[in-house]
Design a protein around this motif. Structure first.
Motif, short mmCIF file in Angstrom:
data_model
loop_
_atom_site.label_atom_id
_atom_site.label_comp_id
_atom_site.label_asym_id
_atom_site.label_seq_id
_atom_site.Cartn_x
_atom_site.Cartn_y
_atom_site.Cartn_z
N UNK A 99 14.52 48.01 -6.97
CA UNK A 99 15.45 47.83 -5.85
C UNK A 99 16.88 48.14 -6.29
N UNK A 100 17.44 47.32 -7.18
CA UNK A 100 18.85 47.48 -7.55
C UNK A 100 19.11 48.80 -8.27
N UNK A 101 18.32 49.11 -9.30
CA UNK A 101 18.52 50.35 -10.05
C UNK A 101 18.26 51.56 -9.16
N UNK A 102 17.21 51.48 -8.37
CA UNK A 102 16.88 52.59 -7.47
C UNK A 102 17.99 52.84 -6.46
N UNK A 103 18.55 51.76 -5.92
CA UNK A 103 19.58 51.89 -4.89
C UNK A 103 20.86 52.51 -5.45
N UNK A 104 21.10 52.35 -6.74
CA UNK A 104 22.28 52.94 -7.37
C UNK A 104 22.34 54.44 -7.14
N UNK A 105 21.18 55.08 -7.10
CA UNK A 105 21.11 56.54 -6.99
C UNK A 105 21.13 57.02 -5.54
N UNK A 106 21.35 56.08 -4.63
CA UNK A 106 21.50 56.43 -3.23
C UNK A 106 22.95 56.82 -2.97
N UNK A 107 23.30 57.15 -1.74
CA UNK A 107 24.69 57.44 -1.37
C UNK A 107 25.06 56.57 -0.19
N UNK A 108 26.34 56.17 -0.15
CA UNK A 108 26.79 55.24 0.88
C UNK A 108 28.12 55.70 1.45
N UNK A 109 28.30 55.46 2.73
CA UNK A 109 29.52 55.84 3.43
C UNK A 109 30.11 54.60 4.10
#
Length: 426
Positions: free
Chosen positions: A310-320
């Motif tokens: 969850x946390x590590x995976x979400x790091x590689x997402x993008x956010x606006x």
């Protein structure tokens, strides 16, 4: 035309950067404010009053000092962020040139990243991401130039803005020490890389101790830790039932696909579920931390599962940073969709390159600048995953340009034919 771009790259970056931001203004004419914005503004008002005695210690003072410097005018803060956003693109160009990309490629990459919707949205928000990106950019530039004092100041300011970055001085110190292992040089010159940031970190923690009784860089720390327990908080020890019950209540209300919303504990706090305890926020957060420590210790496998998946995976997402005006624009939506897919591809490729750079180090024993940049990103990804669950993609934002650079550099050095490489680096 090509000669024109090669002759005036800086002017083109500045002019087109301004055009990008003027166009963005037509789609979003409001300053973007979030819950985090309010806490920065609150501390800025306290600083302006001349005293922060009794401050609850949630935020470090770096960004609030900037707001205070501009007379608590959020309009001036956003204008400043737009200016440093454009300046950042100039340093991206210089960094790419250092890695022997040609002028046209360096200019194109810098312009593309400068035009990303999330870069522009952060510039128009009262959040620390834009100035973090600027300082990380300067940090890389000064490391490349081997300017130790300037590197130290960048690290100190980063820690003042976000104490989480206290790990960066150690990563960079190891790089400098490894590549010039001389005790006299290390003590006389390199130690400043550690000393300044540590002084800032310890000083602010002491201020928090005076105000709250807790020697921590942020009193949000305990609350952040217990966010990691959202999906297994029912396994908390019985002595923490007073925390567990309202937490589970909020999780039942805010779950999706079997996962609890990371904000559940915040909802419980905002709902007043703990007011009967008559605790100050620092005291409450400290209790949350105790609960988190015990729960994680007894359910370490579940914690590691969440950290990785969850946390590590979400790091590689993008956010606006979103707003009604941005969401209502079909054009902006399509542009951002394309850009976000591009960034996800870059981040995926970067992930695949990590073991290659690690293998090269063990094979050649060479601590290259590329490896340092990889380690900066990886250490950020791992550490944020260990301590935070929620808005993890924001942690990767200041390092996205590093990822783009490393991926393109790897392609240039390993997959281009010699004649194409000459063109690419001319």
């Amino acid at each position: 035309m090509i000669k024109f771009f090669e002759k005036y790259p800086i002017s083109i970056l500045v002019i087109l950067g301004l055009i990008f931001r003027i166009l963005f203004y037509f789609f979003n004419q409001n300053i973007l404010l979030t819950n985090d914005s309010a806490t920065y503004l609150e501390l800025a008002k306290l600083i302006s009053s001349g005293s922060i005695k009794g401050y609850f210690g949630g935020r470090s003072p770096g960004y609030s000092l900037l707001i205070c410097f501009f007379g608590n005018s959020i309009e001036l803060v956003v204008l400043f962020q737009i200016i440093i956003g454009i300046i950042s693109s100039v340093f991206w160009y210089k960094i790419l040139k250092h890695f022997k990309f040609n002028s046209i490629i360096s200019l194109a990459i810098s312009l593309v990243f400068s035009s990303f919707i999330h870069v522009l949205s952060y510039e128009n928000a009262i959040l620390i991401e834009t100035i973090n990106l600027f300082l990380v950019t300067l940090l890389i530039y000064y490391i490349l130039k081997n300017q130790i004092l300037e590197t130290s100041f960048c690290l100190a300011i980063l820690v003042l803005l976000k104490p989480f970055y206290i790990y960066l001085p150690f990563v960079i110190f190891v790089y400098f020490a490894y590549n010039n292992f001389n005790w006299k040089v290390i003590i006389k010159q390199k130690m400043i890389v550690l000393i300044l940031p540590l002084f800032v970190f310890i000083s602010w923690s002491y201020v928090n101790f005076l105000n709250t009784g807790y020697f921590v860089s942020s009193t949000y720390f305990g609350l952040n830790k217990i966010q990691n327990c959202v999906n297994f908080i029912e396994k908390a020890p019985e002595e923490f039932n007073w925390i567990k019950a309202p937490y589970l209540k909020q999780r039942a209300l805010h779950s999706e696909n079997g996962l609890g919303n990371p904000m559940c504990i915040w909802y419980a706090v905002d709902n007043g579920d703990f007011e009967y305890k008559k605790m100050s926020f620092p005291q409450l957060s400290n209790e949350f931390g105790k609960c988190a420590d015990a729960t994680i210790k007894n359910n370490f496998g579940l914690y590691i599962k969440q950290v990785i998946f969850l946390s590590f995976k979400e790091f590689w997402n993008v956010e606006i940073v979103s707003s009604n005006s941005l969401e209502s624009s079909i054009f902006v939506k399509y542009v951002w969709k394309f850009q976000s897919v591009f960034l996800r591809i870059i981040k995926t490729l970067f992930l695949l390159l990590i073991p290659i750079y690690v293998f090269k180090f063990f094979k050649n024993r060479l601590f290259s600048i590329e490896l340092l940049l990889v380690l900066i990103v990886v250490s950020t990804a791992v550490l944020q995953a260990l301590v935070v669950y929620g808005s993890n993609a924001r942690y990767s934002f200041p390092f996205e340009f590093i990822m783009i650079t490393i991926v393109l550099l790897f392609i240039k050095n390993n997959f281009l034919k010699q004649k194409n490489e000459i063109t690419f680096t001319k």
